[in-house]
Design a protein around this motif. Structure first.
Motif, short mmCIF file in Angstrom:
data_model
loop_
_atom_site.label_atom_id
_atom_site.label_comp_id
_atom_site.label_asym_id
_atom_site.label_seq_id
_atom_site.Cartn_x
_atom_site.Cartn_y
_atom_site.Cartn_z
N ASP A 215 0.82 -1.21 0.00
CA ASP A 215 0.00 0.00 0.00
C ASP A 215 0.86 1.26 0.00
O ASP A 215 0.56 2.23 -0.71
CB ASP A 215 -0.93 0.01 1.22
CG ASP A 215 -2.09 -0.96 1.08
OD1 ASP A 215 -2.71 -0.98 0.00
OD2 ASP A 215 -2.38 -1.68 2.04
N ALA A 216 1.93 1.25 0.78
CA ALA A 216 2.79 2.43 0.86
C ALA A 216 3.47 2.71 -0.47
O ALA A 216 3.59 3.87 -0.89
CB ALA A 216 3.84 2.24 1.96
N SER A 217 3.95 1.66 -1.15
CA SER A 217 4.59 1.88 -2.44
C SER A 217 3.61 2.32 -3.51
O SER A 217 3.89 3.20 -4.32
CB SER A 217 5.34 0.65 -2.95
OG SER A 217 5.32 -0.40 -2.15
N PHE A 218 2.42 1.70 -3.53
CA PHE A 218 1.42 2.09 -4.53
C PHE A 218 0.96 3.53 -4.31
O PHE A 218 0.53 4.20 -5.25
CB PHE A 218 0.24 1.13 -4.51
CG PHE A 218 0.53 -0.21 -5.11
CD1 PHE A 218 1.09 -0.31 -6.38
CD2 PHE A 218 0.27 -1.39 -4.42
CE1 PHE A 218 1.37 -1.54 -6.95
CE2 PHE A 218 0.56 -2.63 -4.96
CZ PHE A 218 1.11 -2.70 -6.23
N ALA A 219 1.07 4.02 -3.08
CA ALA A 219 0.70 5.42 -2.81
C ALA A 219 1.69 6.39 -3.44
O ALA A 219 1.38 7.57 -3.62
CB ALA A 219 0.64 5.65 -1.31
N GLN A 220 2.87 5.90 -3.83
CA GLN A 220 3.90 6.77 -4.41
C GLN A 220 3.93 6.75 -5.94
O GLN A 220 4.58 7.59 -6.54
CB GLN A 220 5.28 6.32 -3.91
CG GLN A 220 5.47 6.41 -2.41
CD GLN A 220 6.86 5.92 -2.01
OE1 GLN A 220 7.87 6.53 -2.36
NE2 GLN A 220 6.91 4.81 -1.29
N VAL A 221 3.25 5.80 -6.56
CA VAL A 221 3.39 5.64 -8.01
C VAL A 221 2.63 6.71 -8.78
O VAL A 221 1.71 7.35 -8.25
CB VAL A 221 2.90 4.24 -8.48
CG1 VAL A 221 3.68 3.14 -7.80
CG2 VAL A 221 1.40 4.08 -8.25
N LYS A 222 3.02 6.88 -10.03
CA LYS A 222 2.30 7.75 -10.95
C LYS A 222 0.92 7.12 -11.22
O LYS A 222 0.83 5.94 -11.54
CB LYS A 222 3.07 7.90 -12.26
CG LYS A 222 2.41 8.81 -13.28
CD LYS A 222 3.13 8.75 -14.62
CE LYS A 222 4.50 9.37 -14.56
NZ LYS A 222 5.11 9.49 -15.92
N ARG A 223 -0.12 7.89 -11.09
CA ARG A 223 -1.47 7.35 -11.28
C ARG A 223 -1.62 6.79 -12.70
O ARG A 223 -1.26 7.43 -13.67
CB ARG A 223 -2.53 8.42 -11.03
CG ARG A 223 -3.95 7.86 -11.12
CD ARG A 223 -4.99 8.86 -10.65
NE ARG A 223 -6.32 8.31 -10.74
CZ ARG A 223 -6.87 7.48 -9.87
NH1 ARG A 223 -6.20 7.12 -8.80
NH2 ARG A 223 -8.11 7.01 -10.03
N GLY A 224 -2.16 5.58 -12.78
CA GLY A 224 -2.34 4.94 -14.07
C GLY A 224 -1.18 4.06 -14.49
O GLY A 224 -1.14 3.57 -15.62
N VAL A 225 -0.22 3.84 -13.59
CA VAL A 225 0.93 3.01 -13.92
C VAL A 225 0.48 1.59 -14.24
O VAL A 225 -0.53 1.11 -13.73
CB VAL A 225 1.94 3.01 -12.73
CG1 VAL A 225 1.37 2.25 -11.54
CG2 VAL A 225 3.28 2.41 -13.15
N ALA A 226 1.24 0.93 -15.12
CA ALA A 226 1.03 -0.49 -15.39
C ALA A 226 2.12 -1.27 -14.66
O ALA A 226 3.27 -0.84 -14.61
CB ALA A 226 1.09 -0.78 -16.88
N LEU A 227 1.75 -2.42 -14.12
CA LEU A 227 2.69 -3.25 -13.37
C LEU A 227 2.87 -4.59 -14.09
O LEU A 227 1.90 -5.26 -14.43
CB LEU A 227 2.17 -3.51 -11.96
CG LEU A 227 3.02 -4.47 -11.11
CD1 LEU A 227 4.39 -3.88 -10.82
CD2 LEU A 227 2.29 -4.83 -9.81
N VAL A 228 4.13 -4.96 -14.30
CA VAL A 228 4.48 -6.25 -14.91
C VAL A 228 5.34 -7.02 -13.91
O VAL A 228 6.33 -6.50 -13.42
CB VAL A 228 5.25 -6.05 -16.23
CG1 VAL A 228 5.73 -7.39 -16.79
CG2 VAL A 228 4.39 -5.32 -17.26
N ASN A 229 4.95 -8.26 -13.63
CA ASN A 229 5.73 -9.09 -12.71
C ASN A 229 6.03 -10.44 -13.34
O ASN A 229 5.15 -11.29 -13.49
CB ASN A 229 5.01 -9.28 -11.38
CG ASN A 229 5.89 -9.95 -10.33
OD1 ASN A 229 7.08 -10.20 -10.58
ND2 ASN A 229 5.33 -10.24 -9.18
N THR A 230 7.30 -10.64 -13.70
CA THR A 230 7.76 -11.94 -14.20
C THR A 230 8.83 -12.51 -13.26
O THR A 230 9.59 -13.39 -13.65
CB THR A 230 8.34 -11.82 -15.62
OG1 THR A 230 9.36 -10.80 -15.62
CG2 THR A 230 7.27 -11.45 -16.63
N ALA A 231 8.88 -11.99 -12.03
CA ALA A 231 9.94 -12.38 -11.09
C ALA A 231 9.40 -13.40 -10.08
O ALA A 231 9.45 -14.61 -10.32
CB ALA A 231 10.49 -11.14 -10.39
#
Length: 325
Positions: A215-231
């Motif tokens: 929650d804390a990190s998502f509060a810092q992101v640019k609104r509308g960011v896309a997230l990709v997780n292949t890790a």
């Protein structure tokens, strides 16, 4: 020497008849099982464990003769390396096998998000035909800031490919000072979260990276960011991600891994702005063959007492493990 290959309990990596099981060759015999018995574990001189095989302390306690464990993965988050070391058992992964494939899979997901292909495909299936039917902004590659969290072999492979398309690249990695090719700028995690249009994850799962995106990190992101997780799925707090999707903070999540796999939450599976693939980013026919060959050759080298770059606990070498073969 007995080498036990423990196949994944989820999806077989080893094809039926692929190995000449039971026959002695080059001084070793092979067994393959996805559900090994206590006797098989006790009699193995070396064990190769594939994805989703959890090697914890109770598991290690059953490995009475074992001198080498090779995890046929890059990550070791499901391996108790301390328990192995305490028993004088060498532990190795398989290095960066499949890194190119993961980079290509990630790039495909990044382009899918950037070009709003999920939304356009849904729109046309419903009978529409308007290029204006999308949410948030559609940017060209050259106008898109791609933030890479983790800049090891996979992150660098992705940066190389993305640079050709003109992405503005930045990366965060506490262990890497700079991008030697000049593709990407090193930034703090806070800076990356604030400026990236797309965030792609390429780091191992460790106690420090567990729920790095919360929650804390998502509060810092640019609104509308896309997230990709292949890790690794555990890097992202699923509930926090769902809240960020509902609020529009995250416009799209493209996930090859989730912390609950293989049983992903229904809310993720059915979310209209989530696309999931089944931990498939590593896969090509070549990478799968390399993975299996690398695991076996690493096992044989360690049993011979040879040096291996991917050994993760060299200081635990017991005298009986040196030149065991």
């Amino acid at each position: 020497m007995n080498i036990l290959i423990i196949d994944s309990p989820r999806v077989n990596y080893v094809d039926a008849g692929e190995y000449d099981v039971g026959a002695t060759q080059q001084g070793y015999t092979l067994e393959v099982s996805s559900n090994p018995s206590d006797e098989q574990l006790a009699q193995a001189d070396g064990i190769i464990a594939f994805h989703a095989v959890v090697v914890d302390a109770p598991f290690v306690a059953k490995m009475h003769r074992c001198r080498v464990l090779v995890k046929a993965t890059i990550g070791l988050d499901d391996v108790d390396v301390d328990a192995l070391s305490a028993n004088g058992i060498l532990c190795s992964n398989i290095g960066s096998v499949g890194a190119q494939e993961v980079a290509e899979h990630a790039l495909a997901l990044i382009l899918l998000a950037q070009r709003k292909l999920l939304e356009y495909a849904r729109h046309t299936r419903e009978g529409g035909w308007s290029w204006r039917n999308h949410t948030s902004t559609v940017k060209a590659c050259g106008d898109t800031v791609l933030g890479l969290v983790g800049y090891g072999a996979t992150g660098r492979a992705l940066a190389h490919r993305a640079s050709v398309l003109g992405y503005q690249l930045c990366f965060y990695d506490p262990w890497i000072e700079r991008c030697t090719q000049g593709f990407a700028q090193r930034v703090t995690l806070e800076s990356l979260l604030k400026q990236a249009d797309v965030i792609s994850l390429h780091l191992p799962l460790t106690p420090d990276s567990q729920h790095l995106l919360n929650d804390a990190s998502f509060a810092q992101v640019k609104r509308g960011v896309a997230l990709v997780n292949t890790a690794r799925g555990g890097i992202v707090d699923t509930e926090a991600l769902l809240r960020a999707l509902r609020s529009g903070t995250v416009s799209m999540a493209l996930l090859d891994v989730v912390q609950e796999e293989p049983s992903a939450p229904k809310a993720l599976i059915e979310h209209e702005r989530v696309l999931m693939t089944p931990h498939a980013a590593f896969y090509s026919e070549r990478s799968l063959a390399e993975l299996k060959n690398n695991a076996l050759q690493t096992m044989l080298a360690l049993l011979r007492g040879d040096k291996v770059k991917t050994l993760v606990n060299p200081d635990c070498v017991a005298e009986e493990a040196k030149g065991y073969a």
